[in-house]
Motif scaffolding. Structure first.
Motif, PDB file in Angstrom:
ATOM      1  N   GLN A 152     -59.833  96.225  65.716  1.00 51.60           N
ATOM      2  CA  GLN A 152     -60.300  96.937  64.522  1.00 51.60           C
ATOM      3  C   GLN A 152     -59.102  97.394  63.701  1.00 51.60           C
ATOM      4  O   GLN A 152     -58.818  96.835  62.650  1.00 51.60           O
ATOM      5  N   ARG A 153     -58.386  98.396  64.229  1.00 52.04           N
ATOM      6  CA  ARG A 153     -57.187  98.881  63.522  1.00 52.04           C
ATOM      7  C   ARG A 153     -56.050  98.841  64.533  1.00 52.04           C
ATOM      8  O   ARG A 153     -55.968  99.699  65.404  1.00 52.04           O
ATOM      9  N   THR A 154     -55.207  97.823  64.398  1.00 49.23           N
ATOM     10  CA  THR A 154     -54.177  97.613  65.407  1.00 49.23           C
ATOM     11  C   THR A 154     -52.957  98.495  65.132  1.00 49.23           C
ATOM     12  O   THR A 154     -52.840  99.089  64.052  1.00 49.23           O
ATOM     13  N   SER A 158     -47.494  95.824  60.338  1.00 44.48           N
ATOM     14  CA  SER A 158     -48.131  94.984  59.304  1.00 44.48           C
ATOM     15  C   SER A 158     -49.647  94.916  59.458  1.00 44.48           C
ATOM     16  O   SER A 158     -50.300  94.135  58.764  1.00 44.48           O
ATOM     17  N   ALA A 159     -50.225  95.728  60.325  1.00 49.09           N
ATOM     18  CA  ALA A 159     -51.689  95.794  60.399  1.00 49.09           C
ATOM     19  C   ALA A 159     -52.272  96.075  59.018  1.00 49.09           C
ATOM     20  O   ALA A 159     -53.356  95.592  58.668  1.00 49.09           O
ATOM     21  N   ASP A 161     -51.472  94.911  56.219  1.00 47.43           N
ATOM     22  CA  ASP A 161     -51.540  93.730  55.343  1.00 47.43           C
ATOM     23  C   ASP A 161     -52.988  93.390  55.012  1.00 47.43           C
ATOM     24  O   ASP A 161     -53.320  93.053  53.873  1.00 47.43           O
ATOM     25  N   LEU A 162     -53.829  93.429  56.030  1.00 47.26           N
ATOM     26  CA  LEU A 162     -55.231  93.076  55.843  1.00 47.26           C
ATOM     27  C   LEU A 162     -56.142  94.273  56.133  1.00 47.26           C
ATOM     28  O   LEU A 162     -57.034  94.597  55.359  1.00 47.26           O
ATOM     29  N   GLN A 163     -55.904  94.929  57.265  1.00 47.60           N
ATOM     30  CA  GLN A 163     -56.857  95.927  57.763  1.00 47.60           C
ATOM     31  C   GLN A 163     -56.970  97.151  56.861  1.00 47.60           C
ATOM     32  O   GLN A 163     -57.995  97.826  56.850  1.00 47.60           O
ATOM     33  N   LEU A 165     -56.636  97.058  53.499  1.00 51.55           N
ATOM     34  CA  LEU A 165     -57.092  96.753  52.145  1.00 51.55           C
ATOM     35  C   LEU A 165     -58.419  97.473  51.933  1.00 51.55           C
ATOM     36  O   LEU A 165     -59.170  97.727  52.875  1.00 51.55           O
ATOM     37  N   LYS A 166     -58.708  97.777  50.683  1.00 47.71           N
ATOM     38  CA  LYS A 166     -59.898  98.570  50.384  1.00 47.71           C
ATOM     39  C   LYS A 166     -60.947  97.726  49.671  1.00 47.71           C
ATOM     40  O   LYS A 166     -60.682  97.082  48.662  1.00 47.71           O
ATOM     41  N   ILE A 172     -60.873  97.898  55.167  1.00 50.86           N
ATOM     42  CA  ILE A 172     -61.356  96.785  55.995  1.00 50.86           C
ATOM     43  C   ILE A 172     -61.591  97.237  57.435  1.00 50.86           C
ATOM     44  O   ILE A 172     -62.582  96.867  58.068  1.00 50.86           O
ATOM     45  N   TYR A 173     -60.680  98.069  57.943  1.00 55.10           N
ATOM     46  CA  TYR A 173     -60.855  98.483  59.354  1.00 55.10           C
ATOM     47  C   TYR A 173     -62.101  99.340  59.523  1.00 55.10           C
ATOM     48  O   TYR A 173     -62.687  99.377  60.606  1.00 55.10           O
ATOM     49  N   MET A 176     -64.943  96.807  59.503  1.00 55.28           N
ATOM     50  CA  MET A 176     -64.976  96.169  60.822  1.00 55.28           C
ATOM     51  C   MET A 176     -65.599  97.119  61.842  1.00 55.28           C
ATOM     52  O   MET A 176     -66.406  96.709  62.684  1.00 55.28           O
TER      53      MET A 176
END
Lengths: 286, 286
Positions: A152-154, A158-159, A161-163, A165-166, A172-173, A176
């Motif tokens: 989910q949230r690592t 660089s987590a 980078d994607l997790q 983003l809004k 995103i996390y 998820m």
């Protein structure tokens, strides 16, 4: 009793400690490196000694398959022997495999890690491909008492980078996390947690607290303690509200003997001490 | 010549065909199932015959490791022998492993799949954890002429769960594409494509065309042809502009003998015919 009930109860009884067996050759004491064995055999011997020395302290063992895959077939034999050895002690074993593939391919991963040589109790899963990468495990969760932890949230830098983003108002996390709650809703045990848990790092305690409130039926596997900077007080603050997590440490524990300068057969005692220190570091705040 | 140059050139010379060896027991002809061999040995024998029958048609082989992991150590021995056999024919081999882990753990996956028993030329990677899950491969790309394909827009129905969420004006799969272009910018070969490619399914040709325009230096591994519904005309429309992809088919090819009702030693000829038909289906539009 479903698998997360078991992990939940063991974490209360023994402490919320997950011992991470990310074992590579550089962590082995000299006396093992000098044996006339294959690399995989040396690693297996190390792991067995670590398990023997920590079995009363570990709510779970997390075995990072990458460290074994890197040694090819010999390494994967060590992975197989390690997970079997720990499961025979009746301790929950988490295969940290981060697999993620769909439908018929996902079925193959489920079969590979929930039966046979590599059988574990819980495996980690990457759901970038959506529910198709998660649903192959449902039948094993239901019929074989298995579980998964979805990334989910690592805890890595660089987590974000994607997790992080809004999407409109949500990270995103968080999205998820909502999906993990929803996918897991059919698999809740008596403790209230689902057999579909989540991996959330300890590196941002504020994020973790918000995630836990938003996902009250999700049990967490928490990396990021120790070597990655997470503190006992941070996780204790979460666990005060609900005992919703086990905390993993790998390098922080399995280098205990190296920090003590011990390269002989007594090495595992130092790893036990490191594990005890971690347990006390968390429990003192609870 | 960098690995994507080689794949690009082979795809022009032989056709943009990637033969997917997602081999499970249910695809084996009866005569192999009846042998007094382990399951892995039967699968290895099948794969070698398929490779022998298609080596002049395949720009690459994609070997889905999940199908081998499901059989434990015996299966992974078959994976190892399969990738070695295909690489010895001097054909690009893609390990479809979808690994994704960070820093020191990612290093272990890189070592595991770019050296030793499981060595392939290109591996697939899941970048949900961000660049930390990609950077461990950089040194192998640079020093060992390896490549990766990062999951961008996959071909499964629930890909939209995450990949088609919108961050302001962009879909997640577009943001991922931008990152792939950026991460790959240091690894571009003479053909103009980077050694960091992307997996984009053929199930939504409109999306694919837009992705290709936006990511002009990215070479694509394209699943979704055949069994999953993608058509030769769709991929040809992309390839008319630039020869930026190889198209994978697995079940559509390796069940060729079953569709023809052949269960004997001549089975691989039918798989060859299915591969030829796929090649013609695409090339007729080019």
């Amino acid at each position: 009793m479903m698998i997360m009930d078991r992990l939940y109860k063991d974490a209360i009884k023994k402490g919320p400690i997950c011992v991470g067996l990310d074992t590579t050759l550089k962590f082995l004491p000299q006396y093992l490196l000098l044996k006339d064995w294959s690399d995989g055999e040396k690693i297996t011997a190390f792991n067995k000694k670590v398990i023997d020395a920590t079995e009363d302290l570990a709510a779970a063992y997390k075995v990072q398959i990458a460290c074994y895959e890197s040694l090819g077939l010999d390494g994967l034999k060590a992975y197989s022997e390690t997970v079997k050895y720990a499961r025979n002690k009746n301790i929950v074993v988490i295969g940290d495999v981060k697999r993620g593939d769909i439908s018929s391919t996902g079925d193959q991963y489920a079969k590979g890690h929930f039966t046979g040589d590599f059988e574990v109790d819980i495996m980690t899963v990457n759901a970038y491909m959506g529910e198709d990468a998660v649903s192959p495990y449902y039948s094993y969760i239901k019929d074989n008492n298995k579980g998964i932890f979805i990334l989910q949230r690592t805890s890595n830098p660089s987590a974000v980078d994607l997790q992080n983003l809004k999407v409109q108002d949500d990270f995103i996390y968080e999205i998820m996390g909502d999906k993990i709650e929803k996918w897991g809703s059919a698999f809740r045990g008596e403790c209230g947690f689902s057999s579909i848990g989540a991996v959330v790092g300890l590196t941002r305690p504020d994020e973790f607290a918000a995630i836990q409130k938003r996902c009250p039926h999700t049990f967490f596997l928490v990396p990021g303690y120790g070597a990655q900077g997470g503190k006992g007080e941070d996780i204790a603050n979460i666990l005060k509200r609900t005992r919703c997590a086990v905390v993993n440490s790998s390098r922080g524990l399995i280098t205990g003997h190296q920090k003590a300068g011990c390269e002989d057969e007594g090495f595992a005692e130092h790893i036990r001490n490191a594990t005890l220190a971690m347990k006390e570091d968390i429990l003192q705040w609870l």
